[in-house]
Design an enzyme around this catalytic site. Structure first.
Site, short mmCIF file in Angstrom:
data_model
loop_
_atom_site.label_atom_id
_atom_site.label_comp_id
_atom_site.label_asym_id
_atom_site.label_seq_id
_atom_site.Cartn_x
_atom_site.Cartn_y
_atom_site.Cartn_z
N ASP A 50 -2.28 42.79 33.06
CA ASP A 50 -1.43 41.93 33.89
C ASP A 50 -1.65 40.53 33.31
OD1 ASP A 50 -0.57 40.07 35.84
OD2 ASP A 50 -0.74 41.60 37.40
N HIS A 51 -0.64 39.99 32.65
CA HIS A 51 -0.90 38.75 31.90
C HIS A 51 -1.26 37.58 32.83
CE1 HIS A 51 3.34 37.71 32.72
NE2 HIS A 51 3.02 36.46 32.42
N ASP A 75 8.96 44.00 39.66
CA ASP A 75 8.69 43.17 38.47
C ASP A 75 7.58 42.14 38.72
OD1 ASP A 75 9.22 42.27 35.84
OD2 ASP A 75 10.40 40.60 36.64
N ARG A 114 8.64 54.05 14.34
CA ARG A 114 9.52 55.09 13.81
C ARG A 114 10.08 54.73 12.44
NH1 ARG A 114 11.51 56.91 19.62
NH2 ARG A 114 11.80 54.72 20.01
N HIS A 150 1.74 40.79 39.57
CA HIS A 150 1.27 39.41 39.52
C HIS A 150 1.00 38.82 40.92
CE1 HIS A 150 2.64 40.02 35.55
NE2 HIS A 150 3.88 39.62 35.70
N LYS A 171 10.77 26.02 37.25
CA LYS A 171 9.74 27.04 37.06
C LYS A 171 8.43 26.49 37.61
CE LYS A 171 7.36 30.02 33.78
NZ LYS A 171 7.21 31.12 34.74
C1 BG6 Z 1 6.81 39.18 33.66
C2 BG6 Z 1 8.10 39.59 34.33
O1 BG6 Z 1 5.80 40.11 33.95
O2 BG6 Z 1 6.42 37.90 34.14
C3 BG6 Z 1 9.18 38.58 34.04
O3 BG6 Z 1 8.48 40.86 33.84
C4 BG6 Z 1 8.73 37.20 34.43
O4 BG6 Z 1 10.38 38.90 34.71
C5 BG6 Z 1 7.35 36.89 33.83
O5 BG6 Z 1 9.68 36.28 33.91
C6 BG6 Z 1 6.81 35.59 34.39
O6 BG6 Z 1 5.63 35.27 33.70
P1 BG6 Z 1 5.18 33.76 33.52
O7 BG6 Z 1 3.87 33.83 32.82
O8 BG6 Z 1 6.27 33.08 32.73
O9 BG6 Z 1 5.08 33.18 34.91
#
Ligand code: BG6
Length: 516
Positions: A203-204, A261, A68, A266, A371
């Protein structure tokens, strides 16, 4: 038209380990909507820069940012350069300059048809002047509410057309809707201009090397598959825990919670890759077909089976890495009486021949102690131990752990003899560490690089297919409806856990199965 280019198919595994040659890649324009946003500067442009630096973008290409804000091409390049210099991609001024010469900008009002006509003119002009082919990738790096707005404008402006060997593709990121009905509605809008083959749903997690390795491990080796079933496996655990809280995303997260989420996308992909049958070929269609069968075979948790199979939690104030942190309800933008879950532990079953009776434990939460993302395949105990009773009591069943984060590794635990006393056993581990392969010259793509490249190639393997999206929602929507319909039920189901702990106490027995 077949969107996969001749000679562009995902080739054998050995071949795919090397970076692609730019002369193989079809010339195209990559149009990024939401170009002045955070994702574009932080992820997309660095990914494209890195691909360019490795010679993995087409020889001729254009990147056209749309947003924009009013900006000239040069102002947009300067804006990106500032971000890019702080990224992992190390650029000499010359390298950036030769990459940036391919970047352009078009101001655009998302719901204004004239904007799209002007965009079409710019793209055609770039093709004429720079000799690029009229192949188009539209990357929607915008809030999901804008997906339908943009998707419906592209068609009438002639931007979704393909033909005569040319393609046009649209890339969207999750969330794909909010529930089954909204996912179907979004899909209808996308399909107004694009066919399924033109749509790439990211989906990463699928682009993570170690996630892709699940299929290699299972189906490129003969020793695992005979054991990969209810006869030998006691249970399967999939855990994706995070230390981070909701950060600055309360606006989105309050509406989503952990089930939308993490679970809808995932976690479901990790489950499908772990549980699916071997596809007949390593091609996107065959792989999607097998995943779809798993989603279809998920045993419904409602009505009446929810309380035994689902634990929901929300983090309260606590301590992370020795620092005090606020609870979810105190985070900026979160309602003080929010009932949004930030943790879920789910026990589910797959109703098919292979998995009947094997529990799958899926756990994901924010503000947990560490993590970590991993998949645990817990084998059954030996049927009879010939060792004396004392030793036998300490015999631990075999466990295979597929580590996705932080350690990208595969570990197989087994019993071995300790030197010395005749019956002395100990638990030993065989480890494969993924980084060693990278030292040996394996691919170095990160998730965004991988999906951008696959979209240029036209390979859907690492993307969601719509039937999977809908089946995943079909499983989760009744669960969410039961949890969310009445505030009293939601409040009853939701348990608070202090930040920095492994979720609510009701889930600890499952957490122990996955960590012990
Ligand atoms: C995202 C979520 O798709 O994946 C986030 O929206 C999450 O909330 C993240 O933190 C986690 O991805 P990764 O690759 O850090 O495990």
């Amino acid at each position: 038209m077949n969107s996969q280019q001749p000679g562009m198919e995902r080739r054998d595994i050995q071949d795919d380990c090397s970076l692609r040659d730019s002369s193989e890649l079809p010339s195209c324009s990559i149009v990024i909507f939401g170009a002045s946003g955070d994702l574009t500067a932080r992820k997309l442009i660095p990914a494209l820069t890195n691909l360019f630096n490795h010679g993995c973008l087409p020889v001729r290409f254009n990147i056209v940012g749309c947003g924009r804000s009013a900006m000239s091409h040069e102002e947009f390049r300067r804006h990106l350069a500032e971000f890019n210099s702080s990224q992992r991609t190390v650029n000499s001024g010359d390298a950036w300059a030769s990459f940036a010469a391919n970047i352009f900008y078009q101001e655009l009002t998302y719901d204004n048809p004239d904007s799209y006509r002007r965009l079409a003119e710019l793209l055609n002009q770039l093709d004429r002047e720079r000799g690029t082919a009229p192949n188009r990738m539209y990357y929607l790096s915008v809030p999901p509410a804008l997906y339908p707005v943009i998707a419906t404008q592209l068609g009438p402006a002639g931007l979704a057309q393909q033909g005569a060997g040319h393609w046009s593709r649209i890339v969207v990121e999750k969330p794909f809707g909010h529930d089954l009905a909204s996912a179907e509605a979004l899909d209808k809008t996308l399909h107004a201009g694009f066919s399924e083959k033109q749509i790439f749903r990211i989906d990463h997690y699928l682009a993570k090397e170690t996630v892709q390795n699940i299929l290699m491990l299972r189906f490129a080796n003969a020793i695992f598959e005979p054991l990969w079933n209810r006869n030998y496996i006691d249970y399967v655990g999939i855990i994706s825990a995070e230390k981070l809280g909701v950060e600055h995303r309360a606006g989105f997260y309050e509406q989503a919670g952990v089930l939308r989420d993490m679970f809808q996308n995932h976690m479901m992909q990790l489950l499908a890759l772990t549980a699916m049958e071997p596809p007949s070929r390593f091609r996107d269609i065959q792989v999607h077909d097998e995943k779809t069968k798993i989603f279809r075979a998920l045993k419904p948790l409602t009505p009446g089976r929810l309380s035994d199979n689902l634990v929901l939690g929300q983090y309260g104030p606590g301590t992370i890495d020795g620092h005090e942190v606020v609870g979810y309800r105190q985070e900026p933008g979160v309602a003080p009486d929010s009932l949004t879950p930030t943790f879920a532990a789910m026990k589910l079953g797959i109703d098919n021949w292979r998995w009947r009776g094997v529990p799958f434990y899926l756990v994901s939460g924010k503000r947990m102690p560490a993590k970590e993302t991993r998949i645990i395949i817990q084998f059954k105990e030996v049927p009879h131990s010939m060792f004396n009773h004392e030793t036998a009591a300490n015999l631990l069943a075999n466990r295979l752990v597929l580590g996705i984060y932080p350690e990208e590794k595969i570990t197989l635990n087994f019993q071995a003899k300790s030197p010395g006393s005749k019956e002395c056993l100990h638990q030993a581990a065989m480890n494969f560490k993924y980084e060693r392969r990278q030292d040996q010259g394996g691919g170095t793509f990160d998730a965004y690089e991988m999906v951008l490249l696959d979209c240029i190639i036209g390979d859907h393997m690492l993307f969601w297919r719509q039937d999977g999206v809908e089946l995943s929602w079909a499983f989760l929507t009744p669960i969410m409806a039961e949890c969310e319909s009445y505030p009293e039920t939601a409040a009853k189901m939701l348990q608070t856990y202090p930040a920095g702990t492994p979720g609510p106490t009701a889930g600890h027995r499952w957490m122990q199965l996955l960590t012990g």
